[in-house]
Motif scaffolding. Structure first.
Motif, PDB file in Angstrom:
ATOM      1  N   ILE A 299       0.746  -1.110   0.023  1.00 17.53           N
ATOM      2  CA  ILE A 299      -0.058  -0.107  -0.155  1.00 17.53           C
ATOM      3  C   ILE A 299       0.751   1.137   0.228  1.00 17.53           C
ATOM      4  O   ILE A 299       1.757   1.352   0.880  1.00 17.53           O
ATOM      5  CB  ILE A 299      -0.945  -0.083   1.171  1.00 17.53           C
ATOM      6  N   LEU A 300       0.663   2.070  -0.947  1.00 23.50           N
ATOM      7  CA  LEU A 300       1.397   3.332  -1.222  1.00 23.50           C
ATOM      8  C   LEU A 300       0.411   4.400  -1.403  1.00 23.50           C
ATOM      9  O   LEU A 300      -0.344   4.184  -2.229  1.00 23.50           O
ATOM     10  CB  LEU A 300       2.509   3.300  -2.148  1.00 23.50           C
ATOM     11  N   GLY A 301       0.246   5.343  -0.936  1.00 26.84           N
ATOM     12  CA  GLY A 301      -0.621   6.622  -1.042  1.00 26.84           C
ATOM     13  C   GLY A 301      -1.844   6.272  -0.874  1.00 26.84           C
ATOM     14  O   GLY A 301      -2.709   6.702  -1.534  1.00 26.84           O
ATOM     15  N   GLY A 302      -2.081   5.249  -0.030  1.00 30.35           N
ATOM     16  CA  GLY A 302      -3.562   4.726   0.245  1.00 30.35           C
ATOM     17  C   GLY A 302      -3.879   3.781  -0.836  1.00 30.35           C
ATOM     18  O   GLY A 302      -5.236   3.566  -0.819  1.00 30.35           O
ATOM     19  N   VAL A 303      -3.081   3.304  -1.788  1.00 33.00           N
ATOM     20  CA  VAL A 303      -3.468   2.694  -2.939  1.00 33.00           C
ATOM     21  C   VAL A 303      -3.020   0.971  -2.957  1.00 33.00           C
ATOM     22  O   VAL A 303      -1.817   0.863  -2.590  1.00 33.00           O
ATOM     23  CB  VAL A 303      -3.083   3.233  -4.348  1.00 33.00           C
ATOM     24  N   ARG A 304      -3.819   0.205  -3.069  1.00 35.25           N
ATOM     25  CA  ARG A 304      -3.328  -1.244  -2.817  1.00 35.25           C
ATOM     26  C   ARG A 304      -2.655  -1.355  -4.323  1.00 35.25           C
ATOM     27  O   ARG A 304      -3.425  -1.360  -5.420  1.00 35.25           O
ATOM     28  CB  ARG A 304      -4.459  -2.159  -2.334  1.00 35.25           C
ATOM     29  N   ILE A 305      -1.562  -2.014  -4.273  1.00 35.77           N
ATOM     30  CA  ILE A 305      -0.825  -2.278  -5.457  1.00 35.77           C
ATOM     31  C   ILE A 305      -0.487  -3.830  -5.909  1.00 35.77           C
ATOM     32  O   ILE A 305       0.203  -4.276  -4.975  1.00 35.77           O
ATOM     33  CB  ILE A 305       0.484  -1.360  -5.511  1.00 35.77           C
ATOM     34  N   ALA A 306      -0.791  -4.227  -6.698  1.00 34.72           N
ATOM     35  CA  ALA A 306      -0.397  -5.466  -7.104  1.00 34.72           C
ATOM     36  C   ALA A 306       0.973  -5.856  -7.165  1.00 34.72           C
ATOM     37  O   ALA A 306       1.806  -5.238  -8.028  1.00 34.72           O
ATOM     38  CB  ALA A 306      -1.043  -6.134  -8.465  1.00 34.72           C
ATOM     39  N   HIS A 307       1.675  -6.644  -6.154  1.00 34.20           N
ATOM     40  CA  HIS A 307       2.968  -7.037  -6.081  1.00 34.20           C
ATOM     41  C   HIS A 307       3.043  -8.235  -5.206  1.00 34.20           C
ATOM     42  O   HIS A 307       2.292  -8.204  -3.986  1.00 34.20           O
ATOM     43  CB  HIS A 307       3.733  -5.742  -5.163  1.00 34.20           C
ATOM     44  N   PRO A 308       4.102  -9.015  -5.459  1.00 40.81           N
ATOM     45  CA  PRO A 308       4.260 -10.304  -4.405  1.00 40.81           C
ATOM     46  C   PRO A 308       4.744  -9.998  -2.996  1.00 40.81           C
ATOM     47  O   PRO A 308       4.328 -10.836  -2.200  1.00 40.81           O
ATOM     48  CB  PRO A 308       5.355 -11.164  -4.920  1.00 40.81           C
ATOM     49  N   LYS A 309       5.239  -8.770  -2.857  1.00 37.91           N
ATOM     50  CA  LYS A 309       5.489  -8.519  -1.410  1.00 37.91           C
ATOM     51  C   LYS A 309       4.691  -7.082  -1.012  1.00 37.91           C
ATOM     52  O   LYS A 309       4.510  -6.367  -1.780  1.00 37.91           O
ATOM     53  CB  LYS A 309       7.002  -8.201  -1.028  1.00 37.91           C
ATOM     54  N   GLY A 310       4.601  -6.955   0.282  1.00 38.02           N
ATOM     55  CA  GLY A 310       4.194  -5.456   0.938  1.00 38.02           C
ATOM     56  C   GLY A 310       5.054  -5.225   1.920  1.00 38.02           C
ATOM     57  O   GLY A 310       6.125  -5.686   2.014  1.00 38.02           O
ATOM     58  N   LEU A 311       4.894  -4.015   2.354  1.00 38.39           N
ATOM     59  CA  LEU A 311       5.883  -3.269   3.291  1.00 38.39           C
ATOM     60  C   LEU A 311       5.457  -3.732   4.788  1.00 38.39           C
ATOM     61  O   LEU A 311       4.252  -4.119   5.151  1.00 38.39           O
ATOM     62  CB  LEU A 311       5.646  -1.556   3.010  1.00 38.39           C
ATOM     63  N   LYS A 312       6.657  -4.187   5.704  1.00 35.45           N
ATOM     64  CA  LYS A 312       6.395  -4.626   6.918  1.00 35.45           C
ATOM     65  C   LYS A 312       6.537  -3.459   7.749  1.00 35.45           C
ATOM     66  O   LYS A 312       7.303  -2.496   7.483  1.00 35.45           O
ATOM     67  CB  LYS A 312       7.713  -5.480   6.980  1.00 35.45           C
ATOM     68  N   GLY A 313       5.553  -3.379   8.738  1.00 35.75           N
ATOM     69  CA  GLY A 313       5.466  -2.408   9.923  1.00 35.75           C
ATOM     70  C   GLY A 313       4.433  -2.676  10.756  1.00 35.75           C
ATOM     71  O   GLY A 313       3.582  -3.397  10.601  1.00 35.75           O
ATOM     72  N   HIS A 314       4.269  -1.582  11.675  1.00 36.27           N
ATOM     73  CA  HIS A 314       3.158  -1.640  12.731  1.00 36.27           C
ATOM     74  C   HIS A 314       1.988  -1.520  12.207  1.00 36.27           C
ATOM     75  O   HIS A 314       0.812  -2.176  12.453  1.00 36.27           O
ATOM     76  CB  HIS A 314       3.690  -0.907  14.062  1.00 36.27           C
ATOM     77  N   SER A 315       1.809  -0.546  11.413  1.00 36.33           N
ATOM     78  CA  SER A 315       0.601   0.008  10.877  1.00 36.33           C
ATOM     79  C   SER A 315       0.463  -0.806   9.367  1.00 36.33           C
ATOM     80  O   SER A 315       1.036  -1.857   9.155  1.00 36.33           O
ATOM     81  CB  SER A 315       0.523   1.534  10.305  1.00 36.33           C
ATOM     82  N   ASP A 316      -0.184  -0.192   8.427  1.00 39.79           N
ATOM     83  CA  ASP A 316      -0.191  -0.943   7.113  1.00 39.79           C
ATOM     84  C   ASP A 316       1.107  -0.488   6.317  1.00 39.79           C
ATOM     85  O   ASP A 316       1.209  -0.897   5.298  1.00 39.79           O
ATOM     86  CB  ASP A 316      -1.209  -0.232   6.274  1.00 39.79           C
ATOM     87  N   ALA A 317       2.037   0.454   6.884  1.00 42.27           N
ATOM     88  CA  ALA A 317       3.377   0.463   6.646  1.00 42.27           C
ATOM     89  C   ALA A 317       3.585   1.467   5.149  1.00 42.27           C
ATOM     90  O   ALA A 317       4.362   1.252   4.449  1.00 42.27           O
ATOM     91  CB  ALA A 317       4.326  -0.665   6.698  1.00 42.27           C
ATOM     92  N   ASP A 318       2.540   2.319   4.999  1.00 41.63           N
ATOM     93  CA  ASP A 318       2.498   3.182   3.764  1.00 41.63           C
ATOM     94  C   ASP A 318       3.629   4.157   3.985  1.00 41.63           C
ATOM     95  O   ASP A 318       3.462   5.319   4.357  1.00 41.63           O
ATOM     96  CB  ASP A 318       1.105   3.867   3.681  1.00 41.63           C
ATOM     97  N   ALA A 319       4.802   4.003   3.337  1.00 43.42           N
ATOM     98  CA  ALA A 319       5.893   4.972   3.498  1.00 43.42           C
ATOM     99  C   ALA A 319       5.747   6.294   2.796  1.00 43.42           C
ATOM    100  O   ALA A 319       6.139   7.078   3.408  1.00 43.42           O
ATOM    101  CB  ALA A 319       7.271   4.109   2.668  1.00 43.42           C
TER     102      ALA A 319
END
Length: 162
Positions: free
Chosen positions: A20-40
């Motif tokens: 998730i980046l900019g509040g948009v769910r993006i098709a990718h085999p991996k996501g960002l690890k973090g306490h929240s949704d990790a939207d950098a």
């Protein structure tokens, strides 16, 4: 009066998470690890806004030790930050940001990210700029181990604008 703030965030990529980046769910085999949704991207923007207002950083407002924020949608954090800066007499003049990722390609998702951020900050979309770049396969970002984001926020005194 205007004030400028800078924000930076980085998260490692991890299998089994949504990207998730900019509040948009993006098709990718991996996501960002973090306490929240990790939207950098949103985290960097939040830090830039808080910094410009002299109000600390995202971790101070939403500690990763607080279970209440586990898995939270970072758009909620951004809306809260907008309210906090507004309560302190500031409004967003503009945001300029950069996502640094080797993969996936993000150009097609940037307009939706821009719309989300503008809506959450209650500003016209032309006040939000988002760029995406790679590191030409250099470093941990270039090896697709993580994604980073930088942001600069210009805040304007809300009192001067009525």
């Amino acid at each position: 009066m205007n004030r400028i703030g800078h924000g930076y965030d980085v998260h490692p990529l991890k299998e089994g998470r949504d990207l998730i980046l900019g509040g948009v769910r993006i098709a990718h085999p991996k996501g960002l690890k973090g306490h929240s949704d990790a939207d950098a991207l949103l985290h960097a923007i939040c830090d830039a806004c808080l910094g410009a207002a002299g109000l600390g950083d995202l971790g101070g407002h939403f500690p990763d030790t607080d279970a209440a924020y586990e898995g939270i949608d970072s758009r909620e954090l951004l809306r809260h930050v907008r309210q906090v800066i507004h309560d302190h007499g500031w409004q967003v003049g503009n945001i300029d940001s950069t996502i640094v990722a080797q993969a996936p390609r993000l150009a097609a998702q940037l307009p939706r990210m821009r719309e989300n951020i503008a809506a959450d900050l209650k500003v016209p979309p032309e006040r939000v700029n988002i760029k995406a770049t790679s590191t030409e396969k250099l470093g941990f970002l270039g090896k697709e181990e993580g994604i980073a984001a930088y942001a600069v926020a210009l805040l304007e005194s809300a009192r001067e604008h009525g």
